[in-house]
Motif scaffolding. Structure first.
Motif, mmCIF file in Angstrom:
data_model
loop_
_atom_site.group_PDB
_atom_site.id
_atom_site.type_symbol
_atom_site.label_atom_id
_atom_site.label_comp_id
_atom_site.label_asym_id
_atom_site.label_seq_id
_atom_site.Cartn_x
_atom_site.Cartn_y
_atom_site.Cartn_z
ATOM 1 N N LYS A 11 0.847 -1.202 0.000
ATOM 2 C CA LYS A 11 0.000 0.000 0.000
ATOM 3 C C LYS A 11 0.884 1.255 0.000
ATOM 4 N N LEU A 12 1.914 1.223 0.841
ATOM 5 C CA LEU A 12 2.825 2.376 0.881
ATOM 6 C C LEU A 12 3.508 2.587 -0.471
ATOM 7 N N ALA A 13 3.881 1.471 -1.109
ATOM 8 C CA ALA A 13 4.533 1.585 -2.423
ATOM 9 C C ALA A 13 3.614 2.272 -3.423
ATOM 10 N N LYS A 14 2.322 1.891 -3.378
ATOM 11 C CA LYS A 14 1.365 2.515 -4.299
ATOM 12 C C LYS A 14 1.169 3.989 -3.964
ATOM 13 N N ASP A 15 1.187 4.293 -2.660
ATOM 14 C CA ASP A 15 1.054 5.706 -2.252
ATOM 15 C C ASP A 15 2.232 6.525 -2.778
ATOM 16 N N VAL A 225 20.972 8.841 -6.129
ATOM 17 C CA VAL A 225 20.374 8.511 -4.835
ATOM 18 C C VAL A 225 20.806 7.098 -4.461
ATOM 19 N N VAL A 226 21.578 6.987 -3.393
ATOM 20 C CA VAL A 226 21.981 5.667 -2.903
ATOM 21 C C VAL A 226 20.754 5.031 -2.260
ATOM 22 N N ALA A 227 20.342 3.895 -2.812
ATOM 23 C CA ALA A 227 19.032 3.330 -2.470
ATOM 24 C C ALA A 227 19.167 1.915 -1.927
ATOM 25 N N GLY A 228 18.369 1.593 -0.913
ATOM 26 C CA GLY A 228 18.293 0.221 -0.418
ATOM 27 C C GLY A 228 17.638 -0.684 -1.452
ATOM 28 N N PHE A 229 17.673 -1.989 -1.184
ATOM 29 C CA PHE A 229 17.231 -2.956 -2.188
ATOM 30 C C PHE A 229 15.771 -3.396 -2.037
ATOM 31 N N GLU A 230 15.096 -2.980 -0.979
ATOM 32 C CA GLU A 230 13.701 -3.393 -0.816
ATOM 33 C C GLU A 230 12.804 -2.484 -1.682
ATOM 34 N N PRO A 231 11.619 -2.978 -2.034
ATOM 35 C CA PRO A 231 10.795 -2.211 -2.971
ATOM 36 C C PRO A 231 10.453 -0.793 -2.511
ATOM 37 N N LEU A 232 10.174 -0.609 -1.224
ATOM 38 C CA LEU A 232 9.886 0.760 -0.763
ATOM 39 C C LEU A 232 11.113 1.652 -0.903
ATOM 40 N N ARG B 67 6.299 7.234 5.134
ATOM 41 C CA ARG B 67 4.867 7.384 5.485
ATOM 42 C C ARG B 67 4.458 8.843 5.401
ATOM 43 N N GLU B 68 5.351 9.701 5.878
ATOM 44 C CA GLU B 68 5.077 11.135 5.866
ATOM 45 C C GLU B 68 4.903 11.632 4.430
ATOM 46 N N ALA B 69 5.764 11.112 3.543
ATOM 47 C CA ALA B 69 5.729 11.566 2.146
ATOM 48 C C ALA B 69 4.420 11.192 1.460
ATOM 49 N N THR B 70 3.776 10.147 1.982
ATOM 50 C CA THR B 70 2.555 9.695 1.321
ATOM 51 C C THR B 70 1.303 10.346 1.908
ATOM 52 N N LEU B 71 1.466 11.095 2.996
ATOM 53 C CA LEU B 71 0.309 11.751 3.612
ATOM 54 C C LEU B 71 -0.084 12.982 2.811
ATOM 55 N N GLY B 72 -1.347 13.155 2.645
ATOM 56 C CA GLY B 72 -1.819 14.376 1.993
ATOM 57 C C GLY B 72 -1.629 14.388 0.485
ATOM 58 N N GLY B 73 -1.171 13.262 -0.045
ATOM 59 C CA GLY B 73 -0.993 13.206 -1.492
ATOM 60 C C GLY B 73 -2.325 12.928 -2.181
ATOM 61 N N PRO B 74 -2.319 12.870 -3.480
ATOM 62 C CA PRO B 74 -3.558 12.602 -4.194
ATOM 63 C C PRO B 74 -4.047 11.186 -3.919
ATOM 64 N N ALA B 75 -5.305 10.996 -3.851
ATOM 65 C CA ALA B 75 -5.867 9.677 -3.537
ATOM 66 C C ALA B 75 -5.783 8.784 -4.761
#
Lengths: 385, 75
Positions: A11-15, A225-232, B67-75
């Motif tokens: 869900k977070l990934a989609k957000d 951007v140095v990025a971790g390997f997990e999807p998020l 989590r913060e970055a995703t708050l208040g964004g477009p639905a």
């Protein structure tokens, strides 16, 4: 699993994907190269490309050590392993890489060579200790993550007085490869595609730190951007890249702060500097010979250097001419552009190195991407330079 | 090849070795490349060696940031 599962929240990934969609300028395109095979794997496995807007394209880079090793080095290792007194130890990923004359380390082992797959350099030391009458050669390969374990193995071999242990070094350097990609106009424009930003290596950076990339970001005006390997980690890092591009800035940012610092590991860097020195030049598959892009043993350790000790010769070897691994490693072509892909070349019977390691672009696409519908990745207009 | 995973230290062993757990699987690894390891620490494990310590506070901070970055964004 702690510190893994939390970073796989769909869900977070989609957000985050929605944030990316909201942030991108619809009037332009964004082309980001993920250097590491670990990122390529994550992008393919979790279908991250499907979450990105159509004008954000990921280009798979050359950051898989198995994929960038030219086959001449494996030919040389096989020739050594065929000698009756030699035991060759190496990591499993290398075993199935096709080399000259249809051979591979696995086939050479079937033909009688004493080739053993190890999980760690510590295992190869144990073999040398247990079998003092064998000459145990560790076929060392990898970027900055695997180099410190090789350096320590040499120190342990000396401390344990194991004169029958030596190293065939094929360690290569990430910043040199990134520089080559960014400064080579053919590779940088990749046909019609320009690299707008880079996902920097995760675990490589635990050793060399984010500072290793600062000069590259500055010199080539390219955000990293140095990025971790997990999807998020990956998708959030793409958002960070989009923001840098939008703001017209190009600096090194660290998304993987839980494991990476600015300076990296002083201890690991010290171990490496003690054992290794820069080679003048080293051949990379797909990128050609690059100056100061690899490490060899310092002359004071010559007796532990398999290349010197056994007068090893690296033959000039040609890749299969139909194989597109070279173009794929440079980001010029996609796996599906190769006419061997999913026909004669599959993970069960790889024709090229990119199909061998799970982090190779072709293997990742074969396992996770080939049945995807005609999505935007297939509609991209990536062309050959 | 560059696969590396977070593991938790269970016990320190002689010669810079440690017993770690990987989601219940026990393994003995070298901690010669990292400083000041204590039981309970999380390490990044790669080819039998710990490459770095995992900073648990920064790990939480990354998640909070996402989590913060995703708050208040477009639905």
């Amino acid at each position: 699993m702690k510190y893994i599962d939390e970073y796989r929240d769909a869900k977070l990934a989609k957000d985050i994907a929605r944030q990316i969609a909201a942030a991108v300028d619809p009037a332009r395109s964004y082309h980001f190269m993920e250097f590491c095979g670990g990122h390529t794997y994550a992008i393919a496995r979790y279908g991250l490309e499907d979450l990105l807007p159509a004008n954000v394209q990921m280009i798979h880079g050359p950051g898989c050590p198995v994929c960038v090793l030219p086959i001449g080095r494996i030919d040389a290792a096989i020739a050594l392993a065929m000698r009756p007194e030699i035991t060759l130890c190496t990591y499993g990923d290398l075993m199935r890489v096709p080399c000259s004359n249809g051979s591979s380390l696995l086939k050479a082992r079937s033909a009688g060579a004493d080739i053993r797959m190890v999980y760690s350099t510590l295992d190869s030391l144990s073999i040398a200790e247990a079998e003092p009458n064998r000459q145990v050669v560790f076929f060392a390969i990898g970027f900055e993550t695997t180099t410190p374990p090789t350096a320590l193995a040499l120190r342990f071999a000396i401390a344990k007085d194991l004169p029958n242990f030596s190293i065939f070094s094929n360690h290569v350097l990430t910043p040199a490869a990134i520089q080559s990609i960014l400064e080579n106009s053919d590779a940088r424009t990749l046909g019609n595609i320009k690299i707008d930003g880079l996902l920097g290596p995760a675990h490589v950076s635990t050793v060399i730190g984010t500072q290793a990339f600062e000069v590259l970001a500055e010199e080539f005006d390219t955000p990293i951007v140095v990025a971790g390997f997990e999807p998020l980690d990956v998708i959030y890092s793409i958002l960070m890249l989009v923001r840098q591009v939008n703001d017209g800035i190009h600096k090194v940012e660290n998304q993987y702060i839980r494991a990476v610092t600015n300076l990296g590991s002083e201890k690991a860097k010290r171990e490496v500097a003690n054992v290794f020195e820069l080679r003048d030049s080293f051949e990379w598959r797909g990128l050609g010979a690059m100056p100061h892009s690899a490490l060899g043993l310092r002359p004071k350790y010559a007796k532990y250097d398999a290349e010197k000790r056994f007068d090893m010769v690296t033959p000039a070897a040609q890749d299969n001419p139909a194989c597109e691994c070279g173009a794929i490693l440079r980001g010029v072509k996609k796996p599906s552009d190769c006419k061997l892909f999913d026909k004669v070349c599959t993970p069960d019977s790889p024709m090229g190195s990119c199909m061998v390691s799970s982090e190779g672009a072709c293997a990742a696409h074969w396992i996770y991407g080939r049945f995807r519908g005609p999505g935007k990745a297939d509609e991209s207009s990536r062309t050959t330079a | 090849m560059c696969l590396a995973l977070p593991v938790q230290v269970m016990e320190l062993l002689p010669d810079n070795m440690a017993k770690v757990t990987l989601d219940g699987v026990l393994k003995v690894i070298s901690i010669a490349l990292v400083e000041d390891v204590t039981p309970g620490d999380y390490l990044i494990l790669h080819v039998g060696y710990a490459l770095a310590k995992l900073d648990t506070e920064e790990a939480e901070r990354t998640l909070a940031l996402i989590r913060e970055a995703t708050l208040g964004g477009p639905a």
